[in-house]
Design a protein around this motif. Sequence first.
Motif, short mmCIF file in Angstrom:
data_model
loop_
_atom_site.label_atom_id
_atom_site.label_comp_id
_atom_site.label_asym_id
_atom_site.label_seq_id
_atom_site.Cartn_x
_atom_site.Cartn_y
_atom_site.Cartn_z
N ASP A 52 0.76 -1.34 -0.03
CA ASP A 52 0.00 0.07 0.00
C ASP A 52 0.97 1.42 -0.04
OD1 ASP A 52 1.13 -0.01 2.59
OD2 ASP A 52 -0.77 -0.23 3.63
N GLY A 53 2.15 1.13 -0.09
CA GLY A 53 2.92 2.36 -0.16
C GLY A 53 3.22 3.02 1.17
N SER A 54 2.82 2.53 2.31
CA SER A 54 2.97 2.96 3.72
C SER A 54 4.29 3.39 3.91
CB SER A 54 2.03 2.38 4.80
OG SER A 54 2.36 2.90 5.85
N ARG A 78 -9.74 -2.75 4.03
CA ARG A 78 -10.05 -2.19 2.73
C ARG A 78 -11.67 -1.49 2.87
NH1 ARG A 78 -8.71 -2.87 -2.36
NH2 ARG A 78 -6.98 -4.38 -2.17
N TYR A 79 -11.73 -0.61 2.01
CA TYR A 79 -13.01 0.43 1.90
C TYR A 79 -13.26 0.69 0.51
CZ TYR A 79 -10.63 4.84 2.49
OH TYR A 79 -9.86 5.77 2.23
N GLU A 80 -14.34 1.12 0.50
CA GLU A 80 -14.47 1.68 -1.03
C GLU A 80 -13.58 2.41 -1.76
OE1 GLU A 80 -18.18 3.91 -3.48
OE2 GLU A 80 -18.07 3.87 -1.45
N LEU A 83 -7.26 1.48 0.68
CA LEU A 83 -6.79 0.46 1.79
C LEU A 83 -6.46 1.56 2.94
CD1 LEU A 83 -4.05 -1.67 0.23
CD2 LEU A 83 -6.43 -2.52 1.13
N TRP A 84 -6.75 1.24 4.15
CA TRP A 84 -6.28 1.98 5.39
C TRP A 84 -5.68 1.12 6.18
CZ3 TRP A 84 -11.77 1.20 6.03
CH2 TRP A 84 -12.17 0.91 7.25
N GLU A 101 -4.17 5.61 9.42
CA GLU A 101 -3.36 6.11 8.37
C GLU A 101 -4.26 5.87 7.25
OE1 GLU A 101 0.75 5.24 5.90
OE2 GLU A 101 -0.15 3.71 7.23
N ALA A 102 -4.91 6.67 6.30
CA ALA A 102 -5.62 6.68 5.37
C ALA A 102 -5.58 7.81 4.47
CB ALA A 102 -7.25 6.35 5.67
N GLN A 103 -5.30 7.60 3.26
CA GLN A 103 -5.28 8.47 2.11
C GLN A 103 -4.11 9.81 2.70
OE1 GLN A 103 -7.45 8.49 -0.92
NE2 GLN A 103 -7.84 6.48 -0.47
#
Length: 210
Positions: A52-54, A78-80, A83-84, A101-103
Motif C-alpha cells: 500500500d506504499g505506507s 479495505r474500503y470503497e 486501503l487504510w 492512516e488513510a489517504q
Amino acid sequence: MSRSFACPTCGGPNTFQSSISILAVCAYCRSTILRKDLDVENLGRMAELQLDGSPFQLGVQGWYESVHFTTVGRIQLRYEHGLWNEWHLLFDDARSGWLGEAQGTLAVSFATPVAEPVPPFDALKPGQQVVLNRRAFRVTDVERGLCVAGEGELPFVIGGGYDAPVADLTGAGAAFATLDYSEDPPIVFVGAYVEFDDLRLSGLRQIDGW
C-alpha cells in the motif's frame, strides 16, 4: 512487561511487548498466535498484507503529546476508496493506542468509555451530530470496511475477511473519533488528527522517491 515465546508452528522467536496484547502474527511463518495465560495457541495462518506504499512499519518510534510510542501491530482494511491501516501503538506510559492512516491523513486515538448511547450504525449519516462524553462531534464518513490481514501484536483476535463497519467523526479543533461496530456494543476511539512531522518519527520504511 514483555514476554517472549517460540512460535508453535515454526519455532521462531516472537515477543508480546504489551501486557494487553492477546494476538500475535509470527514474523517468520505468519501463524496467528493467541496468548492464553502462560501458553500460546496457533489459530492458523494469517492472510497476506497488500502493498500500500505506507512508510510505516513495525518498530517505528515517535512521540504524541510528549509521550514516546512504538508501533507493535497493524490491521490493514479495505474500503470503497482503497486501503487504510490501523497501527497498534505501545506508549512508554503503558497505554495502548492507535494510529489511523488513510489517504495521507493520520489520527491518534484511544479506546474510550462514553456515557451516552452510541447510535446504531445504519442510522448514521454524514453531518449528523453525535455527543461523546458531553463533547459534540459530527459524522464525516461512514464505511463498511473489510479486514485484509494483520501483523505484529494486537489486543483482540482478528482474521482476514471480517467486517469492519466504522464511522469517523470530527470535533472542535483537531478532535477526532471513530465508532467501531465490529463488536457489540461498538467501541469508541477518541483522539486527534495529527501532522506527520509532529510525530517525530524514526525507523520508517524506505520508499523510493523519498
